[in-house]
Structure formats: C-alpha cells, structure tokens
Scaffold this motif. Structure first.
Motif, PDB file in Angstrom:
ATOM      1  N   LEU A  28       0.825  -1.212   0.000  1.00  0.00           N
ATOM      2  CA  LEU A  28       0.000   0.000   0.000  1.00  0.00           C
ATOM      3  C   LEU A  28       0.863   1.267   0.000  1.00  0.00           C
ATOM      4  CD1 LEU A  28      -2.266  -2.119   0.617  1.00  0.00           C
ATOM      5  CD2 LEU A  28      -3.299  -0.406   2.083  1.00  0.00           C
ATOM      6  N   ARG A  32       1.093   4.213  -2.909  1.00  0.00           N
ATOM      7  CA  ARG A  32       0.848   5.614  -2.599  1.00  0.00           C
ATOM      8  C   ARG A  32       2.014   6.468  -3.090  1.00  0.00           C
ATOM      9  NH1 ARG A  32      -2.107   8.973   0.847  1.00  0.00           N
ATOM     10  NH2 ARG A  32      -3.375   7.275   1.673  1.00  0.00           N
ATOM     11  N   GLY A  62      -4.696  -6.420  -7.976  1.00  0.00           N
ATOM     12  CA  GLY A  62      -5.824  -6.759  -7.111  1.00  0.00           C
ATOM     13  C   GLY A  62      -5.940  -5.783  -5.953  1.00  0.00           C
ATOM     14  N   VAL A  63      -4.805  -5.382  -5.398  1.00  0.00           N
ATOM     15  CA  VAL A  63      -4.797  -4.422  -4.298  1.00  0.00           C
ATOM     16  C   VAL A  63      -5.246  -3.050  -4.799  1.00  0.00           C
ATOM     17  CG1 VAL A  63      -3.283  -3.169  -2.708  1.00  0.00           C
ATOM     18  CG2 VAL A  63      -3.084  -5.655  -2.926  1.00  0.00           C
ATOM     19  N   SER A  65      -7.085  -2.240  -7.246  1.00  0.00           N
ATOM     20  CA  SER A  65      -8.493  -2.158  -7.623  1.00  0.00           C
ATOM     21  C   SER A  65      -9.426  -2.341  -6.436  1.00  0.00           C
ATOM     22  CB  SER A  65      -8.805  -3.198  -8.703  1.00  0.00           C
ATOM     23  OG  SER A  65      -8.550  -4.494  -8.194  1.00  0.00           O
ATOM     24  N   PHE A  66      -8.895  -2.798  -5.312  1.00  0.00           N
ATOM     25  CA  PHE A  66      -9.730  -2.989  -4.129  1.00  0.00           C
ATOM     26  C   PHE A  66      -9.976  -1.666  -3.412  1.00  0.00           C
ATOM     27  CE2 PHE A  66     -10.439  -3.933   0.370  1.00  0.00           C
ATOM     28  CZ  PHE A  66     -11.433  -4.895   0.298  1.00  0.00           C
ATOM     29  N   TYR A  67      -8.940  -0.835  -3.376  1.00  0.00           N
ATOM     30  CA  TYR A  67      -9.007   0.406  -2.599  1.00  0.00           C
ATOM     31  C   TYR A  67      -9.409   1.575  -3.490  1.00  0.00           C
ATOM     32  CZ  TYR A  67      -6.542  -2.429   0.848  1.00  0.00           C
ATOM     33  OH  TYR A  67      -6.188  -3.413   1.734  1.00  0.00           O
ATOM     34  N   THR A  68     -10.045   2.562  -2.869  1.00  0.00           N
ATOM     35  CA  THR A  68     -10.566   3.664  -3.690  1.00  0.00           C
ATOM     36  C   THR A  68      -9.572   4.811  -3.862  1.00  0.00           C
ATOM     37  OG1 THR A  68     -11.533   4.638  -1.714  1.00  0.00           O
ATOM     38  CG2 THR A  68     -12.954   3.213  -3.053  1.00  0.00           C
ATOM     39  N   LEU A  69      -8.530   4.852  -3.049  1.00  0.00           N
ATOM     40  CA  LEU A  69      -7.655   6.030  -3.122  1.00  0.00           C
ATOM     41  C   LEU A  69      -6.637   5.966  -4.250  1.00  0.00           C
ATOM     42  CD1 LEU A  69      -6.928   6.960   0.595  1.00  0.00           C
ATOM     43  CD2 LEU A  69      -8.527   7.986  -1.018  1.00  0.00           C
ATOM     44  N   TYR A  70      -6.514   4.794  -4.865  1.00  0.00           N
ATOM     45  CA  TYR A  70      -5.568   4.710  -5.975  1.00  0.00           C
ATOM     46  C   TYR A  70      -6.292   5.031  -7.263  1.00  0.00           C
ATOM     47  CZ  TYR A  70      -3.117   2.289  -2.285  1.00  0.00           C
ATOM     48  OH  TYR A  70      -2.541   1.984  -1.088  1.00  0.00           O
ATOM     49  N   GLU A 123     -16.891   8.386   0.302  1.00  0.00           N
ATOM     50  CA  GLU A 123     -17.742   7.946   1.400  1.00  0.00           C
ATOM     51  C   GLU A 123     -17.221   8.619   2.667  1.00  0.00           C
ATOM     52  OE1 GLU A 123     -20.417   6.634   0.797  1.00  0.00           O
ATOM     53  OE2 GLU A 123     -20.201   5.585  -1.111  1.00  0.00           O
TER      54      GLU A 123
END
Lengths: 160, 893, 426
Positions: A28, A32, A62-63, A65-70, A123
């Motif tokens: 992560l 970033r 996969g990581v 696309s899972f999180y919204t901040l990227y 959100e």
C-alpha cells in the motif's frame, strides 16, 4: 517502459520496507508513493511495485483495484472528493455535489477539459460534525456552503 | 467417534469438517467455495447447517459446515428449516447476477451451480434489476473466460495462485463487481490453468478446445484412461462423440494425480483427431485394405530375418507382442543407447535398492526434498505441482500446534506465511523451467556431472561409508543432508532429463544414505521420458543403436517398427542408413511421420483412446487404459492385433486378457498386470458397463454421424465396457465408472460419492498395481562419483549440446494438438549470456549449427541466462533429435 | 458538581498540543513511565479492572482482549492500533489523532509493555492526512527523546511504532481486514477463529485496539483501573467520545462519562433537532439501528443500547428531524454498504447490492408495495450469516428503518414517488 521512483522515493521505499517483516506489507505505501510521483497508479507503477516487492502483478493489481484512493487512470491537477454519505447529505451535501457538477460541467469520476480538476465522490470522511465536507488533494474543507465552494473552485481553476 | 446428523448416528473423523463428513456419508449438502484439495474458507456461505450444543438444545445455531470441525458427539441438522432457508437465500443471491444462459453455456449439463440451485430449492425470482456485466478476457488457446457467470466463490484464484503458484490470475475490484482474471488479456502462464475448467463451479472458465468441437456432455462416450504425455501416468477421462475425441477431464486417483491434470495432459488429446492420423493401411505408399494386407504380409515374412523395434509410447502389450513375434534376440526397445541405459539403471535401482518410489499423492506428503538434475516442471509437470505442496508440510505444523486444523485453509496460510519447508534444487543447466526456484531453500545450477557430485557429497554427509566427492559446493551438502536427515519423510527426485547416468546414481546414493541415520531409505522418484518408458524397458530388448548395427552387419533384412518415429531418437543419417538397408519395413503407428513415410507397409494403429492396454508409470505402477470409442475406420486396430495378424496367427491372443496371461507367464515382473484392470468378462449385474452415463435414444446415437440405421454395436473383446448408450449403472468399483455422476450431482463434484473418505482411495481401490517394490534393508552398494579427470578434453571451439525440455512442444504426441502447438517454441539455439557476447551474436540472430560434423541447421539464437559458457541448448521436440552430450559448432552467418 | 474528568480530550484547545514540549508540560508521558515501572501483568490487571470497553464499535473489554494473547507462543507479538475511522457519522479518532498524537504514542508504549509487543503499527485511514502527519510527528519527537527505540525511559524494552496509511476501504476498520491490509493484501476480513490474539499480523499473536481505547491507557495506569471504572457505569468504565452530526443544532464532539443519557446528548448538549421535531437518532454510527424519539431516554452505554435493540457502536450519533425521508436515509446508507462490501462472502456481496437496488428504486418512485417485504427479508437474511460483522452492520440499519418507518416505506410505493420530494432538506 519501465518506471522507477525518484532518488528520494527510492530511499523512502527502502525505509518503508524495513518497517515490516514481509515485503508484501509495503504494497500500500509503495502504491501511494508511486501515485504521489506519477499522479495515478499507472501500469508502469504496478510493474515497479511488483518488481520491487517481488509480488505477482495480479496481486498488486488486485490491491489497487480494491481500494478507492488509488487512481487507476490519470487525474486532473487537483482531485476534489465530495462526501456523499448520510451525515453530510443531511446538511446539504447533495446540493454541494450538484453544484460542483454544474459549475465544473463534469460528473463524478470525470476531469475538467483543462485538466485542472477531477471531481469524485467520497464515502464518509470522518468529518461529520462539520459537514458538508470535501477534500482537495487530501486537505479537508469543512462546513461548505454554495459560496465557499464557488470560491474554492474558482481559486483552483484560476491557479496557473 | 461419531456425530449425529438429523438424528442419525454417523461415523466421523475428528480431523475433518462437517461438510466433508456429510458429503462422504452420501448426504446432499450444497457448497461452492470448499474444495477437497483446497480446504475451507467459508466464503460462499452455502453449506449452512444447524449445529446444536447437545441433545437438549432445540434452538441450535446456524454454522457453516465447512468451517465446523466434526467433534465427537456433534449434533447437527441439514434438514433444519432455517438452514434450508439460508441455503436457498444464498442461491437466490448468486442468481441475482448470474445470467440465465444455461442453454448456450458450455458448462450446461455438468454445472455445479445448476445442481446446487436445484438442491437448495431456489425456485422463484424476486428481483427485477439489471444484472452487472463484465468484459471477458482472452486467456489463451485452452481456457475460455465468461465473467458474467461468476459467482465469486474464489476457487479459481485459490487453485491457480495458492495451490499451483500461478502469478497471473488474480481477483480485482470489490463489492458485487469482484472480477477474476488476468491483469491484462493474454495466455494464462500456468501449465495447470486447464484445471480452472473443473475447479470453477460454473461456466466462467470453460474448455476452449471442447468449445471448438462442442457436444453436450451427456452425449459423450467415456472410459477410464491414462495420460500419454509424460511418465507420471495421471488418470484421465477422455470423451468422444462421432469419431472424434472432444476433451479430456482429470480422473481422480487417490494414488496418482488426485483431482488435477497439467495442460499438456488435458489438451494434448487433439493429436487423436489430427490430420496426421494414419487411418488405413498403405503398401509402398498405396492405400490397401486391411483384409489383404496382413495375410499377404505374413506370407512374405521370413521370420528369422526380421528385427522388431518397440516403443516407450506403445502399450506393454504391444511391445510384448512384438518381442514375442520377433523373439527376444531380435527385439529392440526403440530408444537410443544412452536412454536405454539410463532407464535400465533406474529399474535396477528401484528393484534392487532399498528406496521406495512414492506415488504422486505421497510426494505431496513428503517434507524435505532434494531435486537432482531433473527439470520436473517441464518433463513431469504434475510432479512439480506435488512438490509445491510438499514445501508446506513443515511450516504448517505450526498451525496444527495452534489447534488449527489442516483444512482451514485461510488460517493455515496465515500461519505459514512465506515460510517453506526444505526444498533443494540442484538443477542441470538444461533446466528450462524455473518456477520451482521460488520455493527452493536453495537452487544451484551446474553441469550434470557437478550435479551428480553434489548428490554424492550429500550422500557422504548422510552416511560416512558412502564414497566422498570433491567439495565443490561448500557447506551445501551438509545443509541438504541435515534437512533430509531431520525430516519425517525425505524425498529425492531425479530422472533421465539431464541425460546423465551419474545424476541418476547420485540420487540413489542420497536416498540410500538417508537410511543410515533413520533406518529407512529416503523415498526416491525418477522421472522417465515417456508414458510407458518403464513398461517397455521391463520387457527388455536392446537399444536402437544395436538394431542399427545388426542391420549394418546384414544379420537382418527387415524391420517391424512399433509406434516409433526413429528420427526423434537418432541422427538422421543413421536412421536413413538403417531404413535404406532394410529390405522390408513395417511401421505400425497412428501417426504419419518420416519413419512411417519410409515404410514399405504402414499399418494404422489405435491410439490410447481407441484401444485398451497397460502403461507402467514412473512409479512402477501398471495402469490400464480402456478403449473409449470405436474408430470410424474399421482398419484401425491396436498394434498388438496387427502384430498377431503379421504372425499369421490371429488367434494366438484372442483378446487382451490372453495376451496379458502370456506376458505374465513369460515375464514374472508382470505377474500382477491383470490386476491393473479387470477381466473382459467382468459384469455389473450381469451386464457390461456402458460407455455412456445416461440412457440415450438407443444405441444408434453413437453412430448417428455415419448412418441412420441401428447397426449392431461393435464387440469389445478386451474390456467389460460396451459401446452402448443404455446408461451406466452404479459400478461397485469406482475406478471402472465411465465418468463420475450421482443423482443430483452432474458436475465433476459427483466425485465425492466415489470414495469412502474424501481425498482418499476410490471405492473398491485406486487403479493400478505397483510392479516395483524396494528390497527392505538391502545393503546398498553405493555408486561411485564421476571422476573429474575421467572426462575427455572437449575439442576446441565446440559446445556441449544440452536438450532443453518444454512443457509444450517437447512431447511428441501433444505437440500435434493445435493449442499445444501454439504455445510450443519454434526451433532455436540457446546460448548463455557470456557465450553469446563472446561470439558476438544477439537475440533472434540466425546462426549455423552443426552437431558432430553433421548437416548444418540454421536457427535463431535465444539468449538464455543460466546456460554456462561452452554449452548450447536445443529444444527437444521443436528440434526433433537433440543428441545431448554431443559437441556442436556454431558460426555466424 | 466537580469539574468533569477529561481523559482523551484534556489537551483539546491547547495551543500546539501535538508538540512534545507542550504535551510534556501538561504531564505527558508520566503514564508510560509509570507503566514501564510496573509488572506488565499488573498493567493488564488494571486494564481489566478499568472495564474499558473497546471504543471501535464492538465494545469488547480491552483488558480481556489483552489477556487472550497466548503465553507460550515463541513468535513476536504485535500491537496494531486501528485508526481507520470511517463509520458514517463517526469523527472522533481523526480529531483525537490530530489534537493529541502524543497521548496515542504514550498509550502505545504502555500497551506494548503490557502485552509484550515490541512493534506497533498505527493503521491510519488513507484520507486522514493531517492526522497521519501529526502521529508521524509525534513518533519522530518521541523517538528523538528516546521514549521510543531501544530503551524507552531507560528500560530495556525496545518499542518501535510505524504508521501505515490505508488505501480507502471502509472494511479495513474491521480488525482482520485491517490486518490483511497491513500485510499488503486486499482488505478482506478473515474467518475467526483463529483470533488475532493467536494468529494476527504476519501470522503472529496480535492485539488490535482502537485509537481512543489506547489513548485511555496512560490515565488508567496513572489513576488505576478502579478509578476509571468508577467514572462510568458498572461493567463499562471511563469517559468516552460522543459525537453528534446530521440534523442537530450543535453538532460536535464531547468527552463525557460513560452512562450519559442519549437524550441528554441529543437534546441538551446538542440543542435538539435542527427542524421542529426529532424523527430519530442513529446512536453509534451508521451500522447501529435507528432509535425513535421515545426510545432515546437511556444511558448511552454498550449494554443499555443493546437492551434497546440497537448498539453503542462508536458513540457518534446521527440525528434525524422531520424533514428527513427515512427511505432516502436508508438508501444512502445502503449505497454506502454496497459500495464498501469487500465482495468476499455471498450474503454481503450480493445482498447489499440487492438491498440498495430495492431502496433506490423505492425512493425513485418505481418500487412496488410487495418489495418492502422483499427488502426486509433480503436484509434480514444477511444478518448473522457473514464472515465479519460488516453484514450485520449493513443490514441492521436497513431493517430498523424499514420496520420503524414501515408506513413511510409503503407510502413511497403507493404514491409512486418520494413524499419528501426526493431530496434531503438543507
């Protein structure tokens, strides 16, 4: 095309990796870091993270696309994220988002043609007591009104 | 130990979870994310049951059966209304987005999701929203992708990445848009990708080759079979319709391949439908008829003057028939002198030494491994998959100590993390595949002699009475010895792949020496080149070189060549000379190749799918393959039948059983071979076993492609199977079931009904009979390490030829399948970085290559890191004969 | 009446409270020093006596949680601090980290000592940049002073603290999803057992505590568990952060003794609803079932909220007045849960989407009367049937809205439109 971060970025990722007992844990933070340097997480950035941390590309993707901040696609100079969750919505959040869309002429997920502003929804941003709220490039702007949002967007757009 | 299910007492194993127990007791409990090889993750929530604290508890609580251990006295209900309602709800959720495209879905008819939907009783659709849709990906020639059907059970990634170590399939996105695929379109990299077709409970991943010549699953003829594409002998279920083979599915064997197959084994089958099939006899290039040919031939034969050349890819029976026809003196194994010697050494070691060869499934249980010189990922892919599981054995003990059962996959993987048990790889420079390197405690790459010396050094470190070898590798031998000695179940893996006798001997020495400390030799696996290398070699016979010499000396005037393209086994000039001298050459094969084109008589042989017979795998396990279908051409017959006809004595062996009986009488090692199958008279409730699962519209369906009338079905004198679509009864011996099926279970998951214990042996026993067992406690006479100074000085400027094996392309038959051909490399010449630099050649540049002064080949260069100076690699297969160990010269053009 | 005790907000409003000199001038790091002079087991005992119920939402006793760590496991132990605040309506941890990061560091040092962890990770929600900067700053200052590192306060007990920024996923607030995210994976929750105390971060025994929970530790060490317990109610000690947002006159954060009444918070401290009438209160973050005005005259504690059919959650309430459409509110939350579902287990992955579809449809005027029943059944069947508590959190508020405002839901279907005009006021 292979991409590697700046010298400072290289140094930083070395420090980050050293914090964890497994290289994967730096996934992560590495993403970033790449996004901070490139503006979004490009394919090349994913390749770099996968090389540097010895992870399969599919894992890194996969990581991401899972999180919204990227950001998986390039974004504008500024990213404006308007909270759309209940506490803000109850005190005018919906109107703020509508106003942003109208004023910028774009929908959430889009970037103004001049490349200055990407509008997104977010959100709950943990600023419920001071809603409606949005963030501009990670900085919080709270207790929004139509006037304050006008001033903010005008400032962002008029910046060189 | 017992548990109570809906008031009934059932024996249960406390090591297992409730789902496992319910399924193995024949109870219907739907599930998706659980898989016996992959364990439980509790994600799909489909296997809900009600669990009660004790017999007074009437309320109970809902629990996922796959996550609940079967503790003694556990009381549960499958039938509980709340549990049933939740299971129905889960299907309802899954159906919110699942397309109703069953009629056009390739999975239809054997879809686990269909079965579970019916089983769980979801009947009425209560939603009216648009379904989410995805973009599909191109995943290569084997697997088709249709993401809209996905029910997000995660089994694909759990198999592909967690179990098989694949790197390019992942899970992307979140919430109800979770996507399973590659990071980008492209060919799936793993050689086990085809298993996704069976692992996926619905039609997301389907068999692309089947899709090209699609038929409904219930229209297929099937019979138990054995893979012909490497020496491991994985069990398969081929399916045929209208004279063409449509697909191969993995056939579960508790002793060999378990649930899976490699892609070479799964997709190589299309050679059976190949344009290159020989479908009728040819005499001097002219088509002949089967009636005339053998009789005429038989008269023409002067038996004493004919030699026979057998084949490691032909059945034991066909090889034996040829040996019986020409006599042992004139029977030759059909392999090069070098390869014949290597396999003979392996057989001697396995028969005379104390080390036992474990089955593939047992390899998974081994907990410390040394791989010596064999490129297993290329030559025996499923063995690589088994080794991948073996490195989990030591670290997962930590999970057991924490009380986490082995089936609790997620938690076990958390505990195991990156830790791996000991796996040492001493790779020959010829190792093409590197996928096991990431698992290895340490990998070294060296010339075969050095690999052997390392092995001997390890043996010496384990047992001081074993001869010493020069200390080339520092502390490594001691480290490896320590790991093997400290293991519960150490294993040594080697094989013929490195082309070195010394490597094979070194592996035996290590396995034997490991017995010094623990009283029992380590287990020992040798990979041999082909599906019946061991079986053919056990029959005996000399090498091809001696056949050539006999012809050259004029001792013989003719040759019968069994299922063998000699040009793949010897230099072109030698084969040419041999065939030129032979007055009469009979080739019996199913494929037209250069040897066949030189035949004075070419006879069409049946493939594995069109005949019954026996192969002996690398474990020494004789396994029967049963004829799947009757070929369209009535000329095609098993090679041994042609051989009998040549003899003029067609009734010598009226059927396979008689042939086997003769073989067993003559060669005691094959004494038990009949036990690998069943006699042709075997009957289930007085009837033969139909080759089709379900009763169809009469038996005409089988030949509907040829004629509308209802012909008399062909007889099968060699097996108890019938060419009939009357529908298969329940077969008491699960290994004889044409295909797995049970009421309500139309997918391959019906397998749960075919073993007493899930993951254990099939009901009535796993197929096959082991012919080779070690001699307990036999004192090993250690081999001696090769001496450095014994090697001859190589001629200047020449390069050592090494054969590079590829998963796709190196094996002869599968290379004819279009999908395999697509992934096979084109011919190339491989040089190490240094060698290429020194010679000033670059990637893809064409160079001239001459081996042992032979003809010049012009090939593009591939720079291959790891190949040392002084060596040149050639891909076995794409370059049809690679004389490993020879010297070659290359020059820039 | 004595001055109300402030524990975690005692430095709120103090200029530059996040600087170590200011913090120390106000008695900072005394708790950690004292902790390191005590037997670790004694610290755990005090924690148990304090009855500090976890402030992250689940309300489990922190001291008991610490006690779950296996004694004989040779692996390293980790302390992981959950600063992934994202529960809609909740905004306390962000404020705590921004205002008093040294209190967090001090709490971590004490907790590490008590639990035997030498490494702590503070998982901070990715969006909270300032909070992250303040915590990073505090770690650097503490390190420079030697409070962190090889010998904190001269005691041979190395402690390192690292921050770990999230990537934007609400589910990572769930402790096992957080651990996966910390390990560089997708934030999918793990099945329990094994619990993190046995198999946590990197396969090792791990304690996961909320930011506010950890920030209470120094006070408990200094003044004793009993004293802390005495501040609250039996079995639920101390003060805690209460928040107010939504349609309320005075939104904001307040540190109050546990046991303060929900009605006091909303009507007195918060000044009551913005509009004319109170319609309902979502007591402790969006996952907690809404309470009607007549249901809020209860102590705002873990146990009493549970008794009222709702949950304490994070203690941050969302106030609804008469202008708020219950269907629209439920639909807003349903969209949130659909969007934030990790997609791992079926009921949540598929159920949240279905629930949101039905609600959005209803709010848009195209719903059918019978679909209200379908909605209830769809939401209820998620509850209790998922891998992690997210499923319950997603379904409970929807069920509560649909039951407590059932007529309003039906009216949307019969009118074929939203009686509130399809917008929130404001």
């Amino acid at each position: 095309m292979t991409w590697t971060p700046s010298a400072a970025g290289q140094k930083r990722i070395d420090e980050i990796i050293a914090r964890y007992p497994s290289k994967m844990a730096a996934c992560l933070p590495a993403l970033r870091l790449a996004q901070e340097e490139i503006g979004h997480v490009s394919k090349e950035a994913i390749d770099w993270v996968s090389r540097r941390l010895e992870l399969p590309r599919a894992h890194v993707q996969g990581v991401v696309s899972f999180y919204t901040l990227y950001h998986q696609k390039p974004v504008g100079k500024h990213v404006v994220q308007v909270c759309r969750t209940l506490s803000c919505a109850l005190v005018g959040g919906e109107r703020i988002l509508d106003h942003c869309q109208k004023k910028l002429g774009i929908r959430p997920g889009e970037t103004t043609p001049d490349g200055k502003i990407t509008l997104e929804t977010a959100e709950c941003l943990a600023s419920c007591g001071s809603g409606p709220v949005l963030t501009v490039d990670d900085e919080f702007v709270e207790n929004l009104t139509i006037e304050s949002i006008d001033a903010l967007l005008d400032r962002l757009r008029s910046e060189p | 130990m017992a548990i109570w299910i809906d008031g009934r007492r059932h024996e249960a194993d406390p090591e297992r979870n409730i789902l496992d127990v319910c399924l193995s007791r024949g109870l219907d409990l739907p599930y998706f994310c659980w898989h016996p090889a992959l364990g439980s993750v509790g994600a799909c929530r489909q296997c809900a049951v009600k669990v009660f604290k004790d017999d007074k508890d009437t309320r109970g609580r809902l629990a996922m059966a796959c996550m609940t251990p079967a503790k003694d006295g556990t009381r549960l209900s499958i039938d509980d209304a709340e549990a049933r309602e939740l299971r129905r709800s889960v299907i309802e959720w899954l159906m919110l987005n699942h397309p109703h495209d069953c009629p056009v879905c390739d999975e239809g008819g054997e879809c686990h999701l269909q079965d579970m939907t019916v089983m769980a009783g979801h009947l009425v659709r209560r939603t009216r929203f648009e379904k989410r849709t995805f973009r599909n990906q191109y995943l290569g020639p084997f697997v088709r992708h249709e993401m809209n059907r996905c029910i997000q059970c995660y089994r694909c990634v759990r198999f592909y990445a967690d179990h098989a170590g694949g790197k390019d399939l992942g899970v992307f996105g979140a919430h109800d848009a979770v996507y399973f695929g590659r990071h980008a379109d492209g060919v799936l990299e793993s050689a086990f990708a085809g298993n996704l077709v069976e692992v996926c409970p619905t039609g997301v991943f389907t068999d692309r080759t089947l899709g090209r010549h699609y038929v409904r699953k219930w229209d297929l003829q099937t019979a138990p079979s054995v893979c012909v594409h490497c020496s491991l002998g994985c069990n398969t279920t081929p399916g045929e319709r209208a004279g063409s083979l449509r697909r191969i599915r993995a056939r579960y064997s508790g002793a060999v391949n378990g649930w899976f197959l490699c892609d070479r084994g799964r997709y190589g089958y299309e050679f059976v439908n190949s344009e290159r099939r020989v479908r009728r006899p040819f005499v001097r290039g002219e088509a002949a008829t089967s009636e005339v040919t053998p009789a005429a031939l038989a008269r023409a034969w002067s038996k004493g003057r004919v030699l026979g050349i057998g084949s490691p890819r032909a059945s034991v029976e066909s090889n034996y028939a040829l040996a019986a026809l020409v006599g042992p003196e004139r029977f030759h194994q059909g392999t090069s002198a070098a390869q014949t010697a290597l396999v003979a050494t392996i057989i001697r070691i396995l028969r005379e030494g104390p080390a036992r060869t474990p089955s593939l499934r047992e390899v998974e249980r081994c907990d410390a491994v040394l791989v010596l010189g064999e490129d297993v990922a290329s030559t025996a892919p499923m063995l690589a998959l088994a080794l991948r599981q073996s490195v989990r054995r030591q670290p997962e003990r930590a999970a057991l100590e924490l009380g986490i059962p082995g089936w609790q996959d997620g938690a076990v993987r958390e505990v195991v993390g990156n830790r791996k048990g000991p796996l040492f790889i001493a790779a020959s420079v010829a190792n093409e595949a590197r996928e096991l390197d990431e698992l290895a405690t340490r990998t070294v790459r060296a010339a075969p002699e050095d690999v052997a010396r390392l092995g001997f050094a390890v043996a010496h470190a384990l047992d001081a009475s074993a001869p010493e070898a020069d200390g080339l590798f520092g502390r490594l031998p001691a480290q490896i010895a320590g790991a093997l000695a400290g293991a519960e179940r150490p294993l040594v893996v080697s094989g013929t792949g490195a082309g070195s006798e010394a490597v094979i001997q070194a592996a035996a020495s290590v396995a034997w020496a490991a017995g010094a400390g623990r009283g029992r030799a380590a287990e020992l696996v040798y990979v041999v080149p082909e599906c019946n290398s061991l079986g053919a070699a056990l029959i005996g016979g000399r090498s091809l070189a001696e056949a050539f010499a006999a012809m050259e000396r004029g001792e013989v005037t003719g040759a019968i060549i069994l299922e063998n393209d000699l040009y793949r086994r010897a230099p072109e000039a030698d084969v040419d000379a041999f065939l030129d001298r032979a007055g009469h050459v009979v080739v019996i094969d199913h494929l037209a190749h250069d040897t066949a084109s030189r035949a004075s008589t070419l006879l069409p042989a049946a493939t594995f799918a069109e005949s019954s017979g026996t192969f002996v795998n690398n474990e020494g396990r004789a396994q029967r393959f049963f004829q799947v279908f009757d070929p369209d051409s009535t000329d095609i017959r098993p090679s041994w039948r042609w051989i009998a006809a040549l003899d003029g004595a067609t009734d010598r062996w009226p059927n396979l059983d008689e042939l086997q009986a003769a073989l067993a009488r003559e060669l005691p090692i094959f004494g038990e071979i009949a036990a690998a199958g069943v006699p042709a008279e075997y009957r289930v409730r007085g009837a033969r076993i139909p080759r089709a699962l379900h009763r169809q519209s009469g038996r005409t369906a089988i030949t509907a492609n040829r004629e509308l009338h209802e012909p008399r079905p062909p007889e099968d004198p060699d097996s108890p199977f019938a060419f009939s679509m009357e529908g298969a009864p329940r077969v008491p011996l699960a290994r004889l079931a044409p295909e797995v099926w049970a009421p309500g279970w139309n997918s391959c998951q019906a397998l749960n009904r075919f073993s007493a214990e899930i993951g254990g042996a099939l009901l009535g026993g796993d197929p096959g009979v082991r012919l080779l067992e070690p001699i307990e406690g036999a004192p090993p006479a250690y081999f001696s390490p090769p001496r450095v100074d014994s090697l001859p000085e190589p001629p200047p400027d020449s390069l050592l030829v090494v054969a590079l094996h590829h998963v796709f392309g190196s094996e002869e038959l599968s290379a004819l399948a279009p999908g395999v051909a697509e992934l096979a490399p084109k011919p190339y010449v491989a040089l190490g970085e240094e060698e290429a630099l020194e010679r000033g050649v670059s990637e893809r540049e064409e160079v001239d290559l001459s081996i042992d002064g032979g003809p010049i080949l012009t090939l593009p260069v591939r720079i291959r890191p790891g190949l040392p100076r002084g060596a040149v690699g050639l891909p076995a297969g794409p370059v049809r004969f690679v004389p490993a160990g020879s010297r070659a010269r290359i020059s820039k053009r | 009446m004595t001055e109300p005790v402030k524990i975690v907000t005692r430095n709120f409003g103090v200029d530059r409270a996040w600087e170590i000199d200011v913090y120390e001038s106000r008695g900072g790091y005394e708790g950690a020093k004292k902790a390191l002079s005590m037997e670790p087991a004694k610290v755990v005992e005090e924690m148990k006596a304090a009855n500090l119920r976890g402030r992250g939402g689940a309300g489990f006793s922190a001291g008991v949680k610490w006690g779950f760590l296996p004694r004989d496991n040779p692996k390293p132990r980790y302390l992981v601090v959950n600063g992934d605040e994202g529960e809609p309506g909740t905004f306390k941890d962000r404020a705590l980290m921004q205002n008093d990061p040294h209190l967090l560091v001090e709490g971590i040092i004490s907790a590490c000592w008590a639990t035997g962890a030498h490494t702590a990770y503070v998982y901070i929600r990715g969006e909270l940049k300032l909070a992250w900067q303040r915590v990073e700053g505090a770690i650097a200052q503490a390190k420079a002073k030697g409070y962190l590192g090889k010998r904190p306060f001269g005691v041979d007990f190395p402690v390192e603290i690292h921050t770990h920024r999230g990537g934007g996923a609400y589910i990572c607030g769930e402790e096992t999803a957080l651990l996966n995210s910390l390990e560089g994976k997708r934030g999918e929750p793990r099945l329990k057992p094994p619990f993190p105390a046995v198999v946590g971060a990197f396969g090792c025994p791990t304690v996961v505590n909320n930011v506010e929970t950890i920030m209470n530790v120094p006070w408990i060490v200094l003044f004793g568990g009993e004293a802390f317990h005495a501040l609250g109610v039996k079995g639920d000690g101390g003060t805690r952060m209460y928040g107010l947002s939504g349609r309320v006159k005075r939104p904001g954060l307040h540190e109050l003794p546990v046991g303060t009444k929900l009605s006091t918070l909303v009507l007195e401290i918060g000044g009551g609803p913005l509009g004319n009438e109170l319609k309902g209160v979502i007591p402790g973050g969006s996952s907690t079932p809404v309470l009607l005005p007549h249901e809020i005259d209860i102590p705002f504690t873990v146990d009493s909220l549970k008794a009222a059919g709702s949950m304490m959650g994070t203690g941050c309430a969302i106030v609804l007045d008469e202008t708020v459409c219950a269907v629209r509110a439920a639909s807003n939350l349903a969209r949130f849960y659909w969007h934030e579902s990790c997609g791992q287990c079926t009921p949540c992955r598929e159920g949240t989407g279905w629930v949101h579809n039905i609600l959005a449809n209803l709010e848009a005027g195209s719903g059918k009367v019978e679909e209200v029943a379908v909605l209830l059944s769809a939401a209820k069947s998620i509850m209790g049937n998922t891998i992690c508590p997210f499923g319950d959190g997603a379904a409970m508020p929807i069920v509560a809205f649909a039951q407590k405002f059932h007529d309003e839901f039906l009216r949307h279907a019969t009118l074929k439109k939203c009686p509130y005009g399809g917008r929130f006021a404001a």
